[in-house]
Scaffold this active site. Structure first.
Site, PDB file in Angstrom:
ATOM      1  CG  ASP A   1      -1.883  -1.198   1.197  1.00 51.71           C
ATOM      2  OD1 ASP A   1      -2.218  -1.662   0.100  1.00 51.71           O
ATOM      3  OD2 ASP A   1      -2.232  -1.680   2.287  1.00 51.71           O
TER       4      ASP A   1
ATOM      5  CB  THR B   1       1.750 -12.364  -0.028  1.00 52.65           C
ATOM      6  OG1 THR B   1       0.635 -12.823  -0.806  1.00 52.65           O
ATOM      7  CG2 THR B   1       2.914 -12.003  -0.936  1.00 52.65           C
TER       8      THR B   1
ATOM      9  NE  ARG C   1       5.676 -30.849  -8.722  1.00 53.59           N
ATOM     10  CZ  ARG C   1       6.689 -31.640  -8.414  1.00 53.59           C
ATOM     11  NH1 ARG C   1       7.632 -31.867  -9.302  1.00 53.59           N
ATOM     12  NH2 ARG C   1       6.764 -32.206  -7.223  1.00 53.59           N
TER      13      ARG C   1
ATOM     14  CG  HIS D   1      -2.233  -1.953  -6.965  1.00 58.00           C
ATOM     15  ND1 HIS D   1      -1.351  -2.494  -7.860  1.00 58.00           N
ATOM     16  CD2 HIS D   1      -1.907  -2.513  -5.764  1.00 58.00           C
ATOM     17  CE1 HIS D   1      -0.531  -3.325  -7.238  1.00 58.00           C
ATOM     18  NE2 HIS D   1      -0.851  -3.366  -5.973  1.00 58.00           N
ATOM     19  CB  THR D   2      -6.061   3.629  -4.576  1.00 56.34           C
ATOM     20  OG1 THR D   2      -6.298   2.677  -3.538  1.00 56.34           O
ATOM     21  CG2 THR D   2      -7.226   4.601  -4.670  1.00 56.34           C
TER      22      THR D   2
ATOM     23  CG  ASN E   1      -3.008 -10.637  -2.842  1.00 59.06           C
ATOM     24  OD1 ASN E   1      -3.008 -10.450  -4.054  1.00 59.06           O
ATOM     25  ND2 ASN E   1      -1.964 -11.105  -2.202  1.00 59.06           N
TER      26      ASN E   1
ATOM     27  NE  ARG F   1      -7.476  -6.915   6.587  1.00 57.44           N
ATOM     28  CZ  ARG F   1      -6.525  -7.822   6.456  1.00 57.44           C
ATOM     29  NH1 ARG F   1      -6.237  -8.629   7.465  1.00 57.44           N
ATOM     30  NH2 ARG F   1      -5.859  -7.945   5.331  1.00 57.44           N
TER      31      ARG F   1
HETATM   32  P1  GDP Z   1      -0.874   0.399  -3.498  1.00 53.50           P
HETATM   33  O1  GDP Z   1      -1.505  -0.867  -3.051  1.00 53.50           O
HETATM   34  O2  GDP Z   1       0.601   0.423  -3.290  1.00 53.50           O
HETATM   35  O3  GDP Z   1      -1.257   0.796  -4.894  1.00 53.50           O
HETATM   36  O4  GDP Z   1      -1.456   1.555  -2.534  1.00 53.50           O
HETATM   37  P2  GDP Z   1      -2.992   1.713  -2.065  1.00 53.50           P
HETATM   38  O5  GDP Z   1      -3.770   2.222  -3.204  1.00 53.50           O
HETATM   39  O6  GDP Z   1      -3.482   0.486  -1.388  1.00 53.50           O
HETATM   40  O7  GDP Z   1      -2.842   2.781  -0.921  1.00 53.50           O
HETATM   41  C1  GDP Z   1      -2.390   4.074  -1.178  1.00 53.50           C
HETATM   42  C2  GDP Z   1      -3.502   5.050  -0.773  1.00 53.50           C
HETATM   43  O8  GDP Z   1      -2.964   6.358  -0.661  1.00 53.50           O
HETATM   44  C3  GDP Z   1      -4.609   5.177  -1.808  1.00 53.50           C
HETATM   45  O9  GDP Z   1      -5.805   5.490  -1.151  1.00 53.50           O
HETATM   46  C4  GDP Z   1      -4.151   6.348  -2.667  1.00 53.50           C
HETATM   47  O10 GDP Z   1      -5.216   7.030  -3.323  1.00 53.50           O
HETATM   48  C5  GDP Z   1      -3.531   7.223  -1.621  1.00 53.50           C
HETATM   49  N1  GDP Z   1      -2.399   8.031  -2.088  1.00 53.50           N
HETATM   50  C6  GDP Z   1      -1.408   7.704  -2.949  1.00 53.50           C
HETATM   51  N2  GDP Z   1      -0.488   8.673  -3.013  1.00 53.50           N
HETATM   52  C7  GDP Z   1      -0.904   9.640  -2.170  1.00 53.50           C
HETATM   53  C8  GDP Z   1      -0.355  10.890  -1.746  1.00 53.50           C
HETATM   54  O11 GDP Z   1       0.714  11.299  -2.154  1.00 53.50           O
HETATM   55  N3  GDP Z   1      -1.065  11.592  -0.822  1.00 53.50           N
HETATM   56  C9  GDP Z   1      -2.251  11.160  -0.320  1.00 53.50           C
HETATM   57  N4  GDP Z   1      -2.874  11.912   0.577  1.00 53.50           N
HETATM   58  N5  GDP Z   1      -2.796   9.991  -0.684  1.00 53.50           N
HETATM   59  C10 GDP Z   1      -2.124   9.242  -1.588  1.00 53.50           C
HETATM   60  P1  IMO Z   2      -1.163  -4.172  -2.272  1.00 54.09           P
HETATM   61  O1  IMO Z   2      -0.724  -4.745  -3.593  1.00 54.09           O
HETATM   62  C1  IMO Z   2      -1.186  -4.655   2.025  1.00 54.09           C
HETATM   63  C2  IMO Z   2      -1.115  -8.780   3.509  1.00 54.09           C
HETATM   64  C3  IMO Z   2      -2.287  -9.352   4.275  1.00 54.09           C
HETATM   65  C4  IMO Z   2      -1.590 -10.399   5.105  1.00 54.09           C
HETATM   66  C5  IMO Z   2      -0.491 -10.936   4.190  1.00 54.09           C
HETATM   67  C6  IMO Z   2      -0.853 -12.199   3.436  1.00 54.09           C
HETATM   68  O2  IMO Z   2      -2.392  -3.369  -2.363  1.00 54.09           O
HETATM   69  O3  IMO Z   2      -0.013  -3.472  -1.630  1.00 54.09           O
HETATM   70  P2  IMO Z   2      -2.512 -12.793   1.460  1.00 54.09           P
HETATM   71  O4  IMO Z   2      -3.962 -12.475   1.242  1.00 54.09           O
HETATM   72  O5  IMO Z   2      -1.612 -12.228   0.411  1.00 54.09           O
HETATM   73  O6  IMO Z   2      -2.267 -14.234   1.689  1.00 54.09           O
HETATM   74  O7  IMO Z   2      -2.140 -12.057   2.843  1.00 54.09           O
HETATM   75  O8  IMO Z   2      -0.240  -9.881   3.271  1.00 54.09           O
HETATM   76  N1  IMO Z   2      -1.479  -8.230   2.181  1.00 54.09           N
HETATM   77  C7  IMO Z   2      -1.444  -6.923   1.873  1.00 54.09           C
HETATM   78  N2  IMO Z   2      -1.177  -5.849   2.645  1.00 54.09           N
HETATM   79  N3  IMO Z   2      -1.409  -4.495   0.696  1.00 54.09           N
HETATM   80  C8  IMO Z   2      -1.627  -5.559  -0.096  1.00 54.09           C
HETATM   81  O9  IMO Z   2      -1.613  -5.455  -1.437  1.00 54.09           O
HETATM   82  C9  IMO Z   2      -1.706  -6.849   0.491  1.00 54.09           C
HETATM   83  N4  IMO Z   2      -1.906  -8.107   0.020  1.00 54.09           N
HETATM   84  C10 IMO Z   2      -1.770  -8.921   1.063  1.00 54.09           C
HETATM   85  O10 IMO Z   2      -2.917  -8.360   5.064  1.00 54.09           O
HETATM   86  O11 IMO Z   2      -0.957  -9.828   6.230  1.00 54.09           O
HETATM   87 MG    MG Z   3      -2.990  -1.519  -1.768  1.00 50.96          MG
END
Ligand code: GDP
Ligand code: IMO
Ligand code: MG
Length: 430
Positions: A13, A238, A143, A41-42, A38, A302
């Site tokens: 994240d 993961t 496998r 990606h926002t 899982n 969560r």
């Molecule tokens: P990812 O899984 O790595 O793609 O990240 P996520 O999307 O799960 O979490 C990043 C969150 O932060 C999302 O809600 C984005 O819209 C937000 N976000 C990303 N970059 C920025 C930033 O520079 N500032 C703020 N305030 N929010 C951001």
């Molecule tokens: P992005 O790509 C944050 C965490 C779960 C758990 C562990 C294993 O958005 O960054 P899984 O479902 O993969 O077997 O869970 O990994 N987890 C993540 N945490 N961002 C994610 O994806 C995640 N994908 C899995 O919370 O601790």
């Molecule tokens: Mg994410």
């Protein structure tokens, strides 16, 4: 570019989707190289706000070919739902392809994931997303997996399913769950095969031609180094390899084809799920990070665990990934902090260490912090390095130093344009 791996440098994240969406404006090909739905990606752009789970974050550029790579595991039902959401938003999706070697997440996988998680208690819980990721990759390694390409070969598919399902039905029975009906599963898989047939391809020629022709290729990682199956906080990980090493095997490229490894780094730390998280804050500062950063899981909703920046894990991630540049995200979330802390070492049993210990020890480390002055002003409108407050620039310098890589992007908001681009590598940790 031309071939850039975009990887999460922390616990996931970090903002990978946001960074890939920005970079994909000028990319010919984007490949998701590991993980499954899982991921959350926002992406926030002129089309809207989306939490992408399986589809590469380059999908909003119709000129970019998007590939769900061989190293992924794909739940076809969820993928079709996600495609529908994007269709409804006006995307044609003519640019989306799926590697025939990618594995299928079958209905028994999320079921077994949830049952196994329910059977773990307290600190033993991994806190998985219950998307079936662990069981699907376990089947692949054992496998007994089904691949996307199998869905388009009815006779072969039926043989494989009837041969492999009994092992998983025995596993379900151990949890007291009813078996999966083989006939129904075969029919379901054939229907998925029909729905996805035109998109399931051999990605080898696609990637080979792109690399040979020096096309701009992005390799999009899922999660982050600290949850890497081999290099993360096992067993709270993961079941695939988010680190850059996973990019070439998952996408199907020779290692030397990757020119740039862009580490995506949040300006502080967050994690969802179980396992040790040394810099976790359970006080008002942690609450503030969660509230201002809207730190709630994009897939499960969560609340994310929040804490200060962890320089020890970043140094570790930097070495393992060989970051050639960094994208530091969510700097704006720190705008309202008078003081910002940054962890540069751990205290473990009286000893001070600056390396990542084994998981069992990581649970007992005490972080050693430096304190940095905050800037107490909004960075949201900054678009150049010099528009950032001096204190923010000093803090970023320290991050670059710890990650031993220059900063290329600083994100100051979730929207596509809310970004400082450092064209000349103005900030260097070297
Ligand atoms: P990812 O899984 O790595 O793609 O990240 P996520 O999307 O799960 O979490 C990043 C969150 O932060 C999302 O809600 C984005 O819209 C937000 N976000 C990303 N970059 C920025 C930033 O520079 N500032 C703020 N305030 N929010 C951001
Ligand atoms: P992005 O790509 C944050 C965490 C779960 C758990 C562990 C294993 O958005 O960054 P899984 O479902 O993969 O077997 O869970 O990994 N987890 C993540 N945490 N961002 C994610 O994806 C995640 N994908 C899995 O919370 O601790
Ligand atoms: Mg994410």
């Amino acid at each position: 570019m031309p071939v850039t791996a975009v990887v999460g440098a922390q616990w996931g994240d970090e903002g990978k989707g946001r960074v890939v969406d920005y970079l994909a404006q000028r990319a010919d090909l984007v490949v998701r190289f590991q993980g499954g739905d899982n991921a959350g990606h926002t992406v926030v752009n002129s089309v809207g706000e989306f939490a992408l789970h399986m589809i590469p974050s380059g999908v909003f550029n119709p000129e970019t070919t998007c590939v769900v790579g061989a190293g992924t595991v794909v739940n076809p039902a969820n993928l079709l739902d996600e495609m529908q959401t994007l269709h409804d938003a006006g995307l044609a999706l003519d640019n989306l392809f799926l590697a025939r070697r990618a594995h299928v997440v079958l209905p028994q996988h999320p079921q077994l994931d949830a049952l196994a998680e329910a059977a773990r208690s307290g600190d033993d819980k991994i806190g998985t997303t219950k998307r079936g990721i662990g069981p699907a990759y376990a089947d692949k390694a054992a496998r007994i997996g089904i691949r996307l390409g199998d869905l388009t070969r009815p006779a072969w598919l039926e043989r494989r399913l009837r041969q492999t399902l009994p092992a998983r039905n025995r596993a379900l029975a151990e949890f007291g769950a009813p078996p999966i009906d083989a006939d129904a599963l075969v029919a379901q898989c054939l229907a998925w095969g029909e729905a996805l047939r035109g998109r399931i391809v051999d990605t080898v020629p696609l990637l080979r031609d792109a690399v040979r022709d020096r096309k701009r290729v992005l390799l999009e990682g899922q999660l982050g180094v600290m949850r890497d199956l081999d290099w993360g906080i096992y067993p709270f990980v993961t079941s695939s390899n988010p680190a850059a090493g996973g990019a070439y095997s998952g996408a199907g490229l020779p290692p030397r084809a990757i020119d740039t490894v862009l580490g995506v780094v949040k300006a502080y730390s967050t994690a969802v799920g179980g396992g040790p998280f040394p810099c976790e804050l359970t006080d008002a500062a942690g609450e503030q990070l969660r509230a201002v950063g809207k730190e709630y899981g994009a897939t499960t909703g969560r609340p994310r665990r929040c804490g200060w920046f962890d320089g020890v894990s970043i140094s570790y991630a930097a070495w393992l990934n060989g970051f050639t540049a960094l994208a530091v995200t969510k700097l704006d979330v720190l705008d309202g902090f008078e003081e910002i802390k940054l962890c540069t070492g751990y205290r473990l049993g009286g000893e001070v260490i600056d390396r990542l210990p084994d998981t069992a020890d990581l649970a007992h480390v005490e972080p050693i912090y430096e304190t940095w002055p905050g800037w107490m002003t909004s960075t949201r409108d900054a678009r150049t390095w010099h528009e950032l407050p001096k204190a923010a620039r000093s803090y970023l310098h320290r991050i670059a130093e710890l990650a031993d890589a220059p900063i290329r992007y600083v994100s100051v908001g979730p929207g596509r344009s809310e970004l400082v681009v450092l064209d000349t590598y103005e900030v260097s940790g070297r």
